[in-house]
Design an enzyme around this catalytic site. Sequence first.
Site, PDB file in Angstrom:
ATOM      1  N   GLU A 194       4.635  41.750  46.550  1.00  0.00           N
ATOM      2  CA  GLU A 194       5.757  42.161  45.727  1.00  0.00           C
ATOM      3  C   GLU A 194       6.111  43.594  46.104  1.00  0.00           C
ATOM      4  OE1 GLU A 194       5.648  39.921  41.604  1.00  0.00           O
ATOM      5  OE2 GLU A 194       3.835  41.110  41.860  1.00  0.00           O
TER       6      GLU A 194
ATOM      7  N   GLY B 147      10.660  38.170  31.210  1.00  0.00           N
ATOM      8  CA  GLY B 147       9.517  37.462  30.650  1.00  0.00           C
ATOM      9  C   GLY B 147       8.813  38.230  29.551  1.00  0.00           C
TER      10      GLY B 147
ATOM     11  N   ARG C  12      17.807  40.739  33.070  1.00  0.00           N
ATOM     12  CA  ARG C  12      17.682  41.720  34.149  1.00  0.00           C
ATOM     13  C   ARG C  12      18.708  41.450  35.247  1.00  0.00           C
ATOM     14  NH1 ARG C  12      13.341  44.730  33.039  1.00  0.00           N
ATOM     15  NH2 ARG C  12      11.642  43.803  31.806  1.00  0.00           N
TER      16      ARG C  12
ATOM     17  N   SER D 265      -4.182  47.996  34.033  1.00  0.00           N
ATOM     18  CA  SER D 265      -3.631  48.158  35.371  1.00  0.00           C
ATOM     19  C   SER D 265      -2.771  49.409  35.495  1.00  0.00           C
ATOM     20  CB  SER D 265      -2.839  46.893  35.728  1.00  0.00           C
ATOM     21  OG  SER D 265      -2.474  46.881  37.087  1.00  0.00           O
TER      22      SER D 265
END
Length: 597
Positions: free
Chosen positions: A436, A559, A565, A84
């Site tokens: 997103e 993750g 974060r 990706s």
Amino acid sequence: ISTSIQSALEGYTPIGRKLSYGTAGFRDRVDSPLHTIFVRMGMLATLRSSVCSFVEAKSDVWRCGGENLKESAIKSVGVMITASHNPPEDNGIKIVDSDGGMLSPTWEPFAEEVANIDKSLLLHYLNGVATSNGVKDLASIGSSSIVFLGRDTRVHSAELSVCVEKGISSMSGRFIDMGEVTTPQLHFCVNFFNTHRHFFDLDQMPSEQIVQSLLNHYYTSLYVGFQQLNDTADAADSSNNNCWNHVILDCANGVGSLAVNGFMRVYNSHTHSMIMEIDCKNIARDGPVNEHCGAELVQKNQVKPLIKGLDYHGETADVEFLNKLFCSFDGDADRIVFHGICNGDSDSKPKWILIDGDKIAALFSLLLVRELKAAVAQNSDHCTLEFSLGVVQTAYANGASTRYLHSIGVHTAIAKTGVKYVHHKAVEFDVGIYFEANGHGTVIFSDRFKQELTTWPSSTAVDRLRASVMLINQCVGDALSDMLYCMGALKVLQMTLFQWSELYKDLPSRQQKVAVLNKHLVRCSEDETRILEPAAMQSDLDEAMLSVSNGRCFVRPSGTEDVVRIYAEASTQVEADELAKVTHQIIVKYLCELLER
């Protein structure tokens, strides 16, 4: 089959460390080495197809062996080879489930175990997965499985595809090589194949014909939806800063350019009163995938991409490209962001602007909520159903975007970060929109809404909704589909790039990460907006948020990395930075205290 499985694994070096299967599947540097993982995923995909076929057939004959399973009951799955938006030295693999969506979460543990287990134990484990899912044994599955295999244009994707083929063949499965396709194309084709089996006779149609037919359906669906949406728009002066008939596309040196070429062949085979132009730049093999270009670079760094053949960064860019619509795909064309140079009015200095996933969701919502209200009102005499429309966001969505959506009457819901979570939440709506901030998103229309839509008489609003259902790839985020829908929406709404960018002003924000010894000491609420453990930590965060104007912050364990974060936003950048700093101190305070006990 035992011998063929062991033979398929021979000669490949184990990766030497545990891999986890996430939203992106397995992804790493190609020299990890990944080859053995790809062989094993070919095996698992074959088994998954067989299990899906059995569930569909619900046949006692199949449970006893499967020899008489009807060919029409066989459900395909897909395997996509891509990393990706990752750099060119990476690659990855993920399985597309039989509904055209991501692999079922219940099968992710199977994927991890198949990838990591010692090869001497693999056959026994695969047999266990088969029998626990109602399949007699591995020897039964060969003729009951079909795997569509797609890959991006990275230099090592072709050789990794051969590894997947070995895994499929070792299980006596069937594969159909789709070649270089985008990730969303593969998702669409798996779904279409399984829901339109009467179009495909596996005994009579060679693989090449099946692939061509599936891709034709994909391009035709996009074309018909795009044209129908455009046909509902009022005639417009294309010289008046309009950007719906011309886009300059940064394809990230990836496979997206091949999909655009396929779409344009269908588009150009028809006659149009106004020509639409997609000017593809950074096409496949122009350079390394995603290098100095692509949606990830543009959105994360908030910079212009380098575009081969255009001086987008030069001194004359403000004049040459003023009010032109630009967009960037990522390497496998499942993400998109828009950008361009605008001056707003004649007195303002030109500036570069970025349209991220939140603003794409806002544009989709603005059109869809208007047309849905109009269509329901027009058909209120004979339709008593109520249809819900909502936008699913993550905690990372800018607070200004949420307030804007509420101002136009759109309900919002928060889901855990990750496409598989927001997609799952979106299906709770009749019209579920999700994007997103990175530009990955789509719209999902419920079956009951689509069925009702077919019964309504034609009107402008109804026709626009029907075009939306046709144009939008509901399986997964699709950069090409989303680009075309945005262009159509801009035309329908008579909106310029600058007007789109001004729908709302993002609140300043700051993202950081804190390296920790044990990220699992932090436990979040399901939507990741609140801290559950350590319990007192959220009280400190609440107090910090009240210390600045429009303050909002949250923390979550990564993750993928051993970090926690931080996201902080406020009315000014100074306040957002200060809130992030205080949040960092709170993390250190609580995690250090817990580690010392």
